[in-house]
Design a protein around this motif. Structure first.
Motif, mmCIF file in Angstrom:
data_model
loop_
_atom_site.group_PDB
_atom_site.id
_atom_site.type_symbol
_atom_site.label_atom_id
_atom_site.label_comp_id
_atom_site.label_asym_id
_atom_site.label_seq_id
_atom_site.Cartn_x
_atom_site.Cartn_y
_atom_site.Cartn_z
ATOM 1 N N LEU A 429 -15.632 39.003 -17.201
ATOM 2 C CA LEU A 429 -15.820 40.406 -16.824
ATOM 3 C C LEU A 429 -14.494 41.160 -16.817
ATOM 4 C CD1 LEU A 429 -18.322 40.029 -13.836
ATOM 5 C CD2 LEU A 429 -18.854 40.749 -16.174
ATOM 6 N N ALA A 430 -13.429 40.487 -16.439
ATOM 7 C CA ALA A 430 -12.137 41.158 -16.292
ATOM 8 C C ALA A 430 -11.436 41.399 -17.614
ATOM 9 C CB ALA A 430 -11.232 40.340 -15.369
ATOM 10 N N SER A 431 -11.505 40.419 -18.527
ATOM 11 C CA SER A 431 -10.682 40.543 -19.741
ATOM 12 C C SER A 431 -11.407 40.215 -21.034
ATOM 13 C CB SER A 431 -9.447 39.650 -19.612
ATOM 14 O OG SER A 431 -9.823 38.291 -19.466
ATOM 15 N N GLY A 432 -12.719 40.100 -20.996
ATOM 16 C CA GLY A 432 -13.445 39.802 -22.221
ATOM 17 C C GLY A 432 -13.514 38.309 -22.478
ATOM 18 N N ASP A 433 -13.875 37.951 -23.682
ATOM 19 C CA ASP A 433 -14.118 36.559 -24.045
ATOM 20 C C ASP A 433 -12.862 35.712 -23.853
ATOM 21 O OD1 ASP A 433 -14.784 34.161 -25.141
ATOM 22 O OD2 ASP A 433 -15.687 34.990 -26.950
ATOM 23 N N PRO A 434 -12.852 34.810 -22.868
ATOM 24 C CA PRO A 434 -11.659 33.984 -22.635
ATOM 25 C C PRO A 434 -11.478 32.893 -23.671
ATOM 26 C CG PRO A 434 -13.407 33.315 -21.148
ATOM 27 C CD PRO A 434 -13.924 34.516 -21.893
ATOM 28 N N ASP A 435 -12.526 32.612 -24.459
ATOM 29 C CA ASP A 435 -12.431 31.548 -25.449
ATOM 30 C C ASP A 435 -11.659 31.970 -26.697
ATOM 31 O OD1 ASP A 435 -13.902 29.699 -23.913
ATOM 32 O OD2 ASP A 435 -15.757 30.694 -24.500
ATOM 33 N N LYS A 436 -11.326 33.249 -26.797
ATOM 34 C CA LYS A 436 -10.513 33.702 -27.915
ATOM 35 C C LYS A 436 -9.026 33.500 -27.656
ATOM 36 C CE LYS A 436 -13.656 37.231 -29.727
ATOM 37 N NZ LYS A 436 -13.809 38.667 -30.069
ATOM 38 N N LYS A 437 -8.690 33.146 -26.417
ATOM 39 C CA LYS A 437 -7.280 32.998 -26.076
ATOM 40 C C LYS A 437 -6.806 31.580 -26.389
ATOM 41 C CE LYS A 437 -7.653 36.424 -22.415
ATOM 42 N NZ LYS A 437 -7.524 36.717 -20.982
ATOM 43 N N PRO A 438 -5.526 31.439 -26.732
ATOM 44 C CA PRO A 438 -4.995 30.100 -27.010
ATOM 45 C C PRO A 438 -5.125 29.221 -25.775
ATOM 46 C CG PRO A 438 -3.382 31.819 -27.533
ATOM 47 C CD PRO A 438 -4.506 32.479 -26.812
ATOM 48 N N ARG A 439 -5.413 27.957 -25.987
ATOM 49 C CA ARG A 439 -5.515 27.058 -24.837
ATOM 50 C C ARG A 439 -4.161 26.435 -24.548
ATOM 51 N NH1 ARG A 439 -5.790 21.601 -25.419
ATOM 52 N NH2 ARG A 439 -6.226 20.674 -27.444
ATOM 53 N N ARG A 440 -4.066 25.887 -23.377
ATOM 54 C CA ARG A 440 -2.837 25.243 -22.933
ATOM 55 C C ARG A 440 -2.545 24.022 -23.800
ATOM 56 N NH1 ARG A 440 -2.249 22.738 -16.827
ATOM 57 N NH2 ARG A 440 -0.737 21.098 -17.283
ATOM 58 N N GLY A 441 -1.346 23.966 -24.366
ATOM 59 C CA GLY A 441 -0.961 22.839 -25.197
ATOM 60 C C GLY A 441 -0.196 21.795 -24.411
ATOM 61 N N LEU A 442 0.271 20.783 -25.088
ATOM 62 C CA LEU A 442 1.048 19.720 -24.471
ATOM 63 C C LEU A 442 2.483 20.191 -24.277
ATOM 64 C CD1 LEU A 442 1.462 16.743 -23.590
ATOM 65 C CD2 LEU A 442 2.008 16.241 -25.982
ATOM 66 N N ASP A 443 2.941 20.179 -23.053
ATOM 67 C CA ASP A 443 4.331 20.507 -22.762
ATOM 68 C C ASP A 443 5.113 19.197 -22.743
ATOM 69 O OD1 ASP A 443 6.763 21.391 -21.926
ATOM 70 O OD2 ASP A 443 6.034 22.558 -20.230
ATOM 71 N N ASP A 444 5.796 18.904 -23.832
ATOM 72 C CA ASP A 444 6.528 17.639 -23.941
ATOM 73 C C ASP A 444 8.039 17.821 -23.791
ATOM 74 O OD1 ASP A 444 7.139 18.874 -26.298
ATOM 75 O OD2 ASP A 444 6.265 17.349 -27.609
#
Length: 636
Positions: A429-444
């Motif tokens: 509701l706040a920012s639209g489709d959250p699945d279009k945003k990049p997901r958290r990657g591996l911080d190595d």
């Protein structure tokens, strides 16, 4: 011809990366197979109605189906655009198309990730451990994104061995997360994958079951020996530097990178296959301290002699769990998926296996077990079949189940949204489709005191591989000196304060971040909405709660909802009003956006009066009322 909803949404899907990951083609790709399997399930449910002389529930309307399917399949409500597209078209197969769309979307793997994190108690770090479970978390997330088969997933976890930072062996986090508690880990494994509750047998014969203490230790022998790989080579160096802990010397902090974040995440041994009975063992079938070999307590018998020195116990255990326990492994997996989709297991609790012949509807369970095996433990395909049943589409049932130990299949019971479903719906509701945003990657990256060092020069994957390849104490000391020199030249130095290096604490989002729950720290901080609404603290298996409390009410009234939705003119939900030609159309769109249905005539009258009385503030009042309503907070 495809409808405009799925034509438009298919275009969106084509640019969103989604790895189906199934190496083997699934029968669920065949629409005829899906329909046939769904009908078989519905036939058994219909037989239950006839047997119990119950009326068959009606099929729910499009609006309820829309919201239910989104929340069950991908863990959030539809966006305003998705809801309007679906409700405004009139195609006979639009429900089938919607299910296909959702199961191909990245939202599916996000929702499954939340479920698996809860089941496996996946955390970013843990008290008393100065490393991070970042690579393990990332491995689990990737497994869900690639739709890793459940039997392969289970096998990978239970037989894990090696380098915790290596993407191929990062599943060792399943054991290192419980380092020092191997018996608890084993009890959880039996509960998770086989629905066998054995935790009592760690200390005494189970008075409520059939597991004896001797049985439990024979099973524990398969996983005995879970030390870190070659950590003894650094023991003297670590003890020497430990005196510097209070001063937080650079030498100490660099050593801790190797000690905690490399050796601490590694898993040596492959399972001894033998174990000593505890010194307080109290039964006649064994003596305290006696060495015994591994043996399985049920299913096809697997044994390892106490004289065995070859190891391999963890793989033997994994093979037994997945393939030598009769119907049990498939039954527990199928029942867990039934509960995810239908709201209640065929038998309850889902982590206490019941033989099919003892169930109130054995024919249905047999069909589900056969389907799970036929689909090769493809959980995505299995859930897709369930979503296509008429049973899933029945109207909600506000009455409690007539079957205490399971599902009576008589319509979905009302349940409050999980913490993750609620959060993911609010950010939609706040920012639209959250699945279009990049997901958290591996911080190595390599961290010292929460600050990355040697960026672009070396990462934890490289350091871990190099350290674990060292074969002598002299090589370890030489590597430490070299790494210390590199860090100092790079400008890295020890600083004050807490130096726990859990990656979630370094890169965590604050409480306002518009990202899905699966991308946030696990578990969420205690001041986060997820915690307030009962997200699991990841201490016990499936530890989430849906119980109400005062904090939840205050959070909705004075927290995120007011700040990010009601009083935020830039919230995505208000964008749906921009081209509305009348107050009535704006009210209708708010209802569709928030509750995913149009208002009734009576509701329209109330809301029209509110807008007339309060002007533009009336629309904000409508948003507040709808988001805090029971209809929004509950899944029908």
């Amino acid at each position: 011809m495809k409808s405009r909803i799925f034509g438009l949404l298919a275009c969106w899907l084509s640019v969103i990366p989604h790895a189906s990951g199934a190496e083997k083609p699934s029968p669920a790709d065949d629409p005829a197979f899906i329909a046939k399997s769904a009908r078989a399930i519905d036939t058994h449910v219909a037989a239950w109605y006839r047997k119990e002389k119950l009326p068959v529930p009606a099929v729910t309307d499009d609006a309820t189906f829309l919201r239910r399917t989104f929340l069950v399949a991908i863990g959030r409500i539809p966006t305003a655009e998705e809801a309007r597209f679906f409700l405004e078209i009139h195609e006979a197969d639009k429900r089938v198309q919607l299910i296909d769309y959702l199961m191909k979307s990245p939202g599916y793997s996000s929702h499954m990730t939340n479920w698996v994190f809860d089941l496996l108690r996946v955390t970013d770090d843990k008290p008393g451990f100065n490393g991070s479970f970042e690579p393990y978390r990332h491995w689990v997330r990737n497994a869900m994104e690639s739709n890793m088969r459940w039997d392969d997933f289970t096998q990978a976890l239970l037989s894990a061995y090696g380098d915790g930072w290596d993407p191929e062996t990062a599943a060792v986090g399943y054991y290192t997360r419980d380092r020092g508690m191997p018996l608890d880990n084993l009890a959880n494994s039996m509960r998770i994958f086989l629905g066998s509750r054995m935790e009592c047998a760690q200390c005494h014969d189970d008075p409520f079951g059939t597991t004896e203490r001797h049985d439990f230790f024979e099973l524990a022998a398969f996983t005995e020996g879970q030390g870190a790989l070659r950590q003894n080579l650094m023991r003297d160096l670590w003890d020497e530097l430990a005196d510097d802990q209070r001063e937080r010397s650079t030498e100490y902090e660099v050593a801790r990178i190797m000690w905690d974040r490399v050796y601490g995440l590694s898993l040596g041994g492959t399972g001894d296959g033998k174990i000593k009975l505890p010194e307080d063992y109290q039964y006649r079938d064994g003596e305290p301290g006696k060495l015994i070999g591994a043996k399985t307590p049920f299913g096809k018998g697997v044994r390892i002699s106490e004289k065995n020195d070859k190891g391999g116990g963890r793989k033997e255990l994994a093979d037994w769990v997945v393939g030598k326990t009769g119907e049990q492994f498939a039954s527990v997996a199928a029942n867990r998926m039934w509960k995810r989709v239908m709201g209640r297991g065929v038998y309850e609790p889902v982590d206490e296996y019941k033989p099919t012949k003892e169930l109130h509807h054995p024919e249905l369970m047999n069909t589900l077990i056969s389907l799970m095996v036929q689909l090769d433990y493809d959980l995505e395909a299995f859930q897709k079949v369930l979503l296509n049943t008429k049973t899933f589409q029945f109207v909600p049932n506000p009455e409690p189940s007539k079957v205490v130990t399971g599902d009576d299949f008589h319509g979905r019971q009302l349940t409050r949204l999980s913490a993750e479903q609620l959060w993911d719906s609010l950010i939609t509701l706040a920012s639209g489709d959250p699945d279009k945003k990049p997901r958290r990657g591996l911080d190595d990256r390599i961290y010292m005191n929460r600050k990355p060092v040697l960026v672009g020069k070396k990462n934890m994957v490289q350091v871990s591989k190099e350290v674990l390849a060292l074969e002598s104490e002299a090589e370890v000391r030489a590597y430490f000196d070299k790494l210390l020199d590199e860090v100092k030249k790079d400008g890295g130095s020890a600083g004050g304060g807490d130096s726990m290096m859990g990656m979630a604490r370094v890169q965590s989002y604050d409480g306002k971040a518009q990202v899905r729950a699966s991308e946030l720290p696990s578990p969420a901080p205690r001041n986060h909405l997820l915690y307030l609404f009962g997200q699991s603290d990841r201490i016990v298996v499936e530890g989430a709660s849906r119980e109400p409390n005062v904090g939840q009410v205050l959070s909705l009234m004075n927290g995120y909802v007011q700040e990010q939705l009601v009083n935020n003119p830039g919230a995505h939900l208000y964008k749906s009003l921009e081209d509305a030609g009348s107050d009535e159309e704006k009210i209708r769109r708010l209802y569709i956006t928030i509750l995913n249905r149009p208002p009734t005539d009576e509701e329209m009258g109330w809301m029209r009066d509110e807008v007339k009385k309060s002007g533009q503030n009336g629309f904000r009042n409508i948003v507040s009322a709808l988001v805090m309503s029971s209809e929004f907070l509950f899944l029908q």
